[in-house]
Design a protein around this motif. Structure first.
Motif, PDB file in Angstrom:
ATOM      1  N   MET A 124     -43.062 -39.221   5.267  1.00 42.16           N
ATOM      2  CA  MET A 124     -43.919 -39.510   4.121  1.00 42.16           C
ATOM      3  C   MET A 124     -43.849 -38.405   3.074  1.00 42.16           C
ATOM      4  SD  MET A 124     -47.362 -41.224   5.747  1.00 42.16           S
ATOM      5  CE  MET A 124     -47.991 -41.625   4.110  1.00 42.16           C
ATOM      6  N   GLU A 125     -43.360 -37.226   3.468  1.00 43.00           N
ATOM      7  CA  GLU A 125     -43.219 -36.132   2.506  1.00 43.00           C
ATOM      8  C   GLU A 125     -42.252 -36.520   1.393  1.00 43.00           C
ATOM      9  OE1 GLU A 125     -42.627 -31.321   2.712  1.00 43.00           O
ATOM     10  OE2 GLU A 125     -41.166 -32.569   3.778  1.00 43.00           O
ATOM     11  N   GLU A 126     -41.227 -37.302   1.758  1.00 41.77           N
ATOM     12  CA  GLU A 126     -40.237 -37.728   0.767  1.00 41.77           C
ATOM     13  C   GLU A 126     -40.856 -38.698  -0.242  1.00 41.77           C
ATOM     14  OE1 GLU A 126     -37.039 -39.410   2.960  1.00 41.77           O
ATOM     15  OE2 GLU A 126     -36.698 -37.597   4.177  1.00 41.77           O
ATOM     16  N   GLU A 127     -41.750 -39.555   0.252  1.00 44.60           N
ATOM     17  CA  GLU A 127     -42.381 -40.556  -0.614  1.00 44.60           C
ATOM     18  C   GLU A 127     -43.512 -39.966  -1.444  1.00 44.60           C
ATOM     19  OE1 GLU A 127     -44.445 -45.007  -0.223  1.00 44.60           O
ATOM     20  OE2 GLU A 127     -43.682 -43.958   1.555  1.00 44.60           O
ATOM     21  N   PHE A 128     -44.225 -38.988  -0.865  1.00 46.80           N
ATOM     22  CA  PHE A 128     -45.376 -38.389  -1.562  1.00 46.80           C
ATOM     23  C   PHE A 128     -45.227 -36.858  -1.593  1.00 46.80           C
ATOM     24  CE2 PHE A 128     -46.858 -42.279   0.548  1.00 46.80           C
ATOM     25  CZ  PHE A 128     -47.385 -42.982  -0.526  1.00 46.80           C
ATOM     26  N   PRO A 129     -44.215 -36.352  -2.284  1.00 43.05           N
ATOM     27  CA  PRO A 129     -43.945 -34.904  -2.268  1.00 43.05           C
ATOM     28  C   PRO A 129     -45.052 -34.062  -2.897  1.00 43.05           C
ATOM     29  CG  PRO A 129     -42.627 -35.990  -3.956  1.00 43.05           C
ATOM     30  CD  PRO A 129     -43.266 -37.077  -3.151  1.00 43.05           C
ATOM     31  N   LYS A 158     -62.204 -35.301  -3.656  1.00 43.15           N
ATOM     32  CA  LYS A 158     -61.425 -34.091  -3.369  1.00 43.15           C
ATOM     33  C   LYS A 158     -61.307 -33.889  -1.857  1.00 43.15           C
ATOM     34  CE  LYS A 158     -63.506 -32.069  -7.510  1.00 43.15           C
ATOM     35  NZ  LYS A 158     -64.463 -33.179  -7.710  1.00 43.15           N
ATOM     36  N   LEU A 159     -60.113 -33.542  -1.393  1.00 42.52           N
ATOM     37  CA  LEU A 159     -59.920 -33.288   0.038  1.00 42.52           C
ATOM     38  C   LEU A 159     -58.703 -32.421   0.270  1.00 42.52           C
ATOM     39  CD1 LEU A 159     -57.377 -35.171   1.334  1.00 42.52           C
ATOM     40  CD2 LEU A 159     -59.011 -36.987   0.774  1.00 42.52           C
ATOM     41  N   ILE A 160     -58.717 -31.729   1.404  1.00 46.71           N
ATOM     42  CA  ILE A 160     -57.551 -30.999   1.921  1.00 46.71           C
ATOM     43  C   ILE A 160     -57.446 -31.374   3.392  1.00 46.71           C
ATOM     44  CG2 ILE A 160     -56.568 -28.741   2.475  1.00 46.71           C
ATOM     45  CD1 ILE A 160     -58.054 -27.602   0.082  1.00 46.71           C
ATOM     46  N   GLY A 161     -56.263 -31.852   3.821  1.00 44.31           N
ATOM     47  CA  GLY A 161     -56.126 -32.374   5.172  1.00 44.31           C
ATOM     48  C   GLY A 161     -55.099 -31.645   6.016  1.00 44.31           C
ATOM     49  N   ILE A 219     -48.892 -32.145   7.360  1.00 43.33           N
ATOM     50  CA  ILE A 219     -48.531 -32.790   8.629  1.00 43.33           C
ATOM     51  C   ILE A 219     -47.854 -31.740   9.500  1.00 43.33           C
ATOM     52  CG2 ILE A 219     -47.148 -34.581   9.737  1.00 43.33           C
ATOM     53  CD1 ILE A 219     -47.448 -36.290   7.270  1.00 43.33           C
ATOM     54  N   ILE A 220     -48.434 -31.490  10.660  1.00 40.49           N
ATOM     55  CA  ILE A 220     -47.962 -30.407  11.522  1.00 40.49           C
ATOM     56  C   ILE A 220     -47.359 -30.998  12.787  1.00 40.49           C
ATOM     57  CG2 ILE A 220     -48.628 -28.303  12.735  1.00 40.49           C
ATOM     58  CD1 ILE A 220     -51.102 -28.241  10.863  1.00 40.49           C
ATOM     59  N   THR A 221     -46.099 -30.711  13.019  1.00 35.00           N
ATOM     60  CA  THR A 221     -45.421 -31.185  14.227  1.00 35.00           C
ATOM     61  C   THR A 221     -45.053 -29.992  15.107  1.00 35.00           C
ATOM     62  OG1 THR A 221     -43.313 -31.164  13.026  1.00 35.00           O
ATOM     63  CG2 THR A 221     -44.509 -33.258  13.141  1.00 35.00           C
ATOM     64  N   GLY A 222     -44.736 -30.301  16.336  1.00 36.13           N
ATOM     65  CA  GLY A 222     -44.364 -29.258  17.281  1.00 36.13           C
ATOM     66  C   GLY A 222     -44.461 -29.762  18.701  1.00 36.13           C
ATOM     67  N   ALA A 223     -43.843 -29.040  19.602  1.00 34.30           N
ATOM     68  CA  ALA A 223     -43.854 -29.431  21.008  1.00 34.30           C
ATOM     69  C   ALA A 223     -45.233 -29.202  21.621  1.00 34.30           C
ATOM     70  CB  ALA A 223     -42.803 -28.611  21.767  1.00 34.30           C
ATOM     71  N   ASN A 224     -45.393 -29.678  22.837  1.00 35.78           N
ATOM     72  CA  ASN A 224     -46.643 -29.446  23.566  1.00 35.78           C
ATOM     73  C   ASN A 224     -46.842 -27.945  23.782  1.00 35.78           C
ATOM     74  OD1 ASN A 224     -47.465 -32.301  24.336  1.00 35.78           O
ATOM     75  ND2 ASN A 224     -45.361 -32.210  25.125  1.00 35.78           N
ATOM     76  N   MET A 225     -48.076 -27.505  23.622  1.00 41.08           N
ATOM     77  CA  MET A 225     -48.457 -26.106  23.839  1.00 41.08           C
ATOM     78  C   MET A 225     -47.722 -25.133  22.918  1.00 41.08           C
ATOM     79  SD  MET A 225     -48.958 -26.005  27.998  1.00 41.08           S
ATOM     80  CE  MET A 225     -47.282 -26.482  28.378  1.00 41.08           C
ATOM     81  N   ALA A 226     -47.282 -25.638  21.770  1.00 38.54           N
ATOM     82  CA  ALA A 226     -46.558 -24.771  20.825  1.00 38.54           C
ATOM     83  C   ALA A 226     -47.503 -24.060  19.866  1.00 38.54           C
ATOM     84  CB  ALA A 226     -45.535 -25.591  20.043  1.00 38.54           C
ATOM     85  N   ILE A 242     -47.033 -32.085   2.766  1.00 37.80           N
ATOM     86  CA  ILE A 242     -46.104 -31.010   3.111  1.00 37.80           C
ATOM     87  C   ILE A 242     -45.990 -30.956   4.626  1.00 37.80           C
ATOM     88  CG2 ILE A 242     -45.575 -28.557   2.934  1.00 37.80           C
ATOM     89  CD1 ILE A 242     -47.271 -28.369   0.507  1.00 37.80           C
ATOM     90  N   ASN A 243     -44.783 -30.882   5.129  1.00 37.89           N
ATOM     91  CA  ASN A 243     -44.555 -30.790   6.571  1.00 37.89           C
ATOM     92  C   ASN A 243     -44.522 -29.337   7.026  1.00 37.89           C
ATOM     93  OD1 ASN A 243     -44.340 -33.573   6.938  1.00 37.89           O
ATOM     94  ND2 ASN A 243     -42.152 -33.561   6.426  1.00 37.89           N
ATOM     95  N   TYR A 244     -45.232 -29.098   8.126  1.00 33.27           N
ATOM     96  CA  TYR A 244     -45.217 -27.792   8.781  1.00 33.27           C
ATOM     97  C   TYR A 244     -44.902 -28.018  10.255  1.00 33.27           C
ATOM     98  CZ  TYR A 244     -47.543 -25.699   4.710  1.00 33.27           C
ATOM     99  OH  TYR A 244     -47.852 -25.256   3.460  1.00 33.27           O
ATOM    100  N   SER A 245     -44.442 -26.959  10.921  1.00 31.60           N
ATOM    101  CA  SER A 245     -44.122 -27.127  12.342  1.00 31.60           C
ATOM    102  C   SER A 245     -44.277 -25.819  13.117  1.00 31.60           C
ATOM    103  CB  SER A 245     -42.690 -27.643  12.510  1.00 31.60           C
ATOM    104  OG  SER A 245     -41.758 -26.668  12.072  1.00 31.60           O
ATOM    105  N   PHE A 246     -44.455 -25.994  14.418  1.00 26.95           N
ATOM    106  CA  PHE A 246     -44.377 -24.897  15.377  1.00 26.95           C
ATOM    107  C   PHE A 246     -43.129 -25.173  16.205  1.00 26.95           C
ATOM    108  CE2 PHE A 246     -48.829 -24.768  14.253  1.00 26.95           C
ATOM    109  CZ  PHE A 246     -49.110 -23.408  14.212  1.00 26.95           C
ATOM    110  N   GLU A 247     -42.121 -24.355  16.016  1.00 31.35           N
ATOM    111  CA  GLU A 247     -40.822 -24.627  16.618  1.00 31.35           C
ATOM    112  C   GLU A 247     -40.668 -23.916  17.963  1.00 31.35           C
ATOM    113  OE1 GLU A 247     -38.661 -26.821  17.063  1.00 31.35           O
ATOM    114  OE2 GLU A 247     -37.992 -26.846  14.972  1.00 31.35           O
TER     115      GLU A 247
END
Length: 589
Positions: free
Chosen positions: A540-545, A525-528, A414-421, A549-554
């Protein structure tokens, strides 16, 4: 690419030498023609036989110089086209001349990843010169190889071809000269002249006319008899032409290619047949042209037959040939007979020609991007490692490189980040490199290891005004394709950008959570990869560690100005910039 600069330099020098030589020959040709005319004129006035013989010699010299000048013109034309090819090879992108064909290659990832349209991966790779080559390259990019051995064989084929720089230039020049925009050589395949005994009519008429000519010559060509003979031959030729008019017209339309274009096709086939290949795929292509028939020889015979037939269309000469020898009728039958020997063999040849064009395009792409690498193929279906990867259409000197690695079952990033990051660019970086990898091409990474699986993306979803479907309905329809694939036990790389955008926030969060749970628990089989602005989803990372995995563009803040360094990090973003951007562009106060 230095090899191509060297070839270009040599061709430019050769072009200059040949042009100078042609200029000199043109001057000698004009001089010999003038001398011939003067000598013959002098003979007419004086009846001096020496002058006549001399004029004949100078005329023969003139014809020889005409032939030589024609050959030089052909050589110069070839070099001009070869220099154009090298210019195309050196160019970063090419213009797709057949965008109207793109609707035939719709799949779940092409539009999302800009594979065929816009600033596309296709335009960066494409060096094909024919429509069939263009189509084959699009087919490759739209249909991924999922077999390890097939991918490795492609890699080997591209590497072998990539080293044959002069061969590539000649191959692309020959295919450029084809000027072939159709997928077949012949408009139809069935015979026109079923009764082969018709060919004896021109033979009989020709024999009669030759005998009449000899008889008239013995009589001193009496004008009245010559007149009746010519009129009679014209009438007979006209009647026979009317009788077989439809068949003759159909044979004329047998092929879209002219005699010289067929001759160019012979050159292309011969060029493939005579090259020394060692890799499996390239040898298979070559074998198609050499067994059970030598393709170039059959095409050369058809070309010669078509050239002979075309003589019937020449002014004056064609009239004489058709009137006294029924030339068009006889050689139409001959041409059709030669075509019938080949017509059922041509499709495999054209298919392999198109495949070779696509291979050459990939080979040039690999050669130009010398810092790209061939990915390794892993046997673990949950394995994907990208070390210092960047988008293949970006300039490596300015591109920010990122790394990602996964070895866990049904893992979703799961990848989070600001707009245009940098979220969408990263998603497309992964997607485009997977497309390249599963085509046997080099990828824009320092090192990459992957397991071949099908690719599903949902990055761009739009309303369908023609069907009346809403944005949300189209998004649901596309996700249904993914679920169907997984239920059919088809392993997937899944790349999603902000799923369920077309509904309200609460529905979106709950729906996204349920959807991710379904993916995690799926036995296939999958990678998302899922980019989102919804920070609640990252919990959801806490529930399904073991699966998420959480990733971000800070964002970074410097003097109250926010900017991104476009680096992927583990964890959840702590900063968004939508309000700041709206204020910066004075959309809000």
């Amino acid at each position: 690419m230095n090899h191509y600069f060297s070839i270009e330099e040599n061709l430019t020098k050769e072009y200059s030498i040949l042009k100078t030589k042609k200029g000199k020959i043109s001057n000698f040709r004009l001089f010999s023609f003038v001398i011939t005319v003067l000598l013959f004129s002098y003979y007419v006035l004086t009846s001096n036989e020496i002058t006549l013989y001399t004029s004949i010699i100078t005329f023969i010299v003139f014809i020889g110089l005409v032939v030589k000048a024609s050959k030089l013109s052909s050589d110069l034309n070839y070099i001009e086209q070869a220099l154009e090819i090298i210019k195309e090879i050196k160019a970063d992108t090419t213009t797709d001349l057949y965008t109207d064909d793109n609707s035939k290659y719709n799949n779940v990832y092409n539009k999302d990843l800009d594979i065929l349209e816009g600033n596309s991966l296709f335009d960066r790779i494409n060096k094909t010169q024919t429509r069939i080559g263009n189509s084959q390259l699009k087919t490759f990019l739209s249909h991924l190889l999922l077999n390890k051995n097939e991918i490795i064989e492609r890699q080997n084929s591209f590497s072998e071809i990539g080293k044959k720089h002069e061969w590539i230039v000649k191959f692309l020049t020959f295919t450029k000269r084809l000027n072939m925009n159709q997928a077949n050589l012949f408009v139809f395949e069935n015979r026109v002249f079923h009764n082969q005994s018709i060919k004896y009519i021109p033979i009989i008429i020709s024999t009669i006319n030759i005998l009449v000519f000899i008889g008239l010559a013995c009589l001193g060509f009496p004008k009245e008899l010559v007149f009746y003979w010519i009129i009679g031959a014209i009438i007979i030729g006209f009647i026979i032409g009317q009788i077989f008019g439809k068949q003759l017209a159909k044979v004329s339309a047998y092929t879209n290619l002219k005699a010289d274009e067929l001759s160019n096709l012979h050159e292309v086939f011969n060029h493939i047949e005579n090259e020394k290949f060692e890799t499996t795929n390239n040898l298979k292509i070559q074998q198609t042209f050499t067994s059970p028939h030598i393709a170039s020889k059959l095409i050369k015979t058809i070309s010669a037959s078509k050239e002979t037939l075309d003589a019937s269309t020449y002014p004056i000469i064609g009239f004489i040939l058709n009137t006294f020898f029924l030339w068009r009728l006889y050689y139409s039958i001959q041409f059709e007979n030669e075509v019938q020997k080949t017509v059922h063999l041509i499709q495999p040849w054209l298919k392999e020609l198109a495949t070779m064009e696509a291979y050459v395009s990939f080979a040039i792409f690999n050669d130009k991007n010398e810092h790209f690498t061939f990915p390794e193929i892993n046997n673990n279906p949950y394995h994907l490692a990208i070390i210092n990867g960047f988008h293949p259409l970006l300039d490596e000197k300015i591109a920010v490189k990122n790394s990602f690695e996964n070895n866990r079952p049904n893992n979703i990033a799961i990848i989070t980040g600001a707009n245009m990051a940098g979220k969408s660019t990263f998603l497309r970086t992964v997607g485009c490199n997977l497309v390249l990898a599963m085509n046997g091409a080099k990828v824009s990474v320092e090192k990459m290891s992957f397991y071949p699986m099908d690719l599903f993306t949902s990055i761009r979803t739009v309303d369908n005004l023609s069907s009346g479907d809403s944005y949300f309905k189209n998004e649901i329809n596309k996700l249904k394709i993914l679920i169907d694939r997984l239920e059919d036990n088809k392993p997937q790389y899944i790349i999603l950008d902000e799923i369920l955008k077309g509904t309200n926030s609460e529905d979106k969060l709950i729906g996204s959570q349920k959807f991710l749970e379904k993916l995690i628990k799926n036995p296939t089989k999958l990678i998302g990869f899922i980019a989102t602005h919804d920070l609640e989803l990252t919990k959801m990372e806490e529930e399904f560690p073991e699966n998420i995995i959480n990733y971000s563009f800070e964002l970074k803040n410097k003097d109250n100005n926010y900017y991104s360094d476009y680096k992927l990090r583990k964890g959840t973003t702590k900063m968004m910039n939508a309000i700041f951007l709206m204020k910066q562009f004075r959309i809000i106060d």
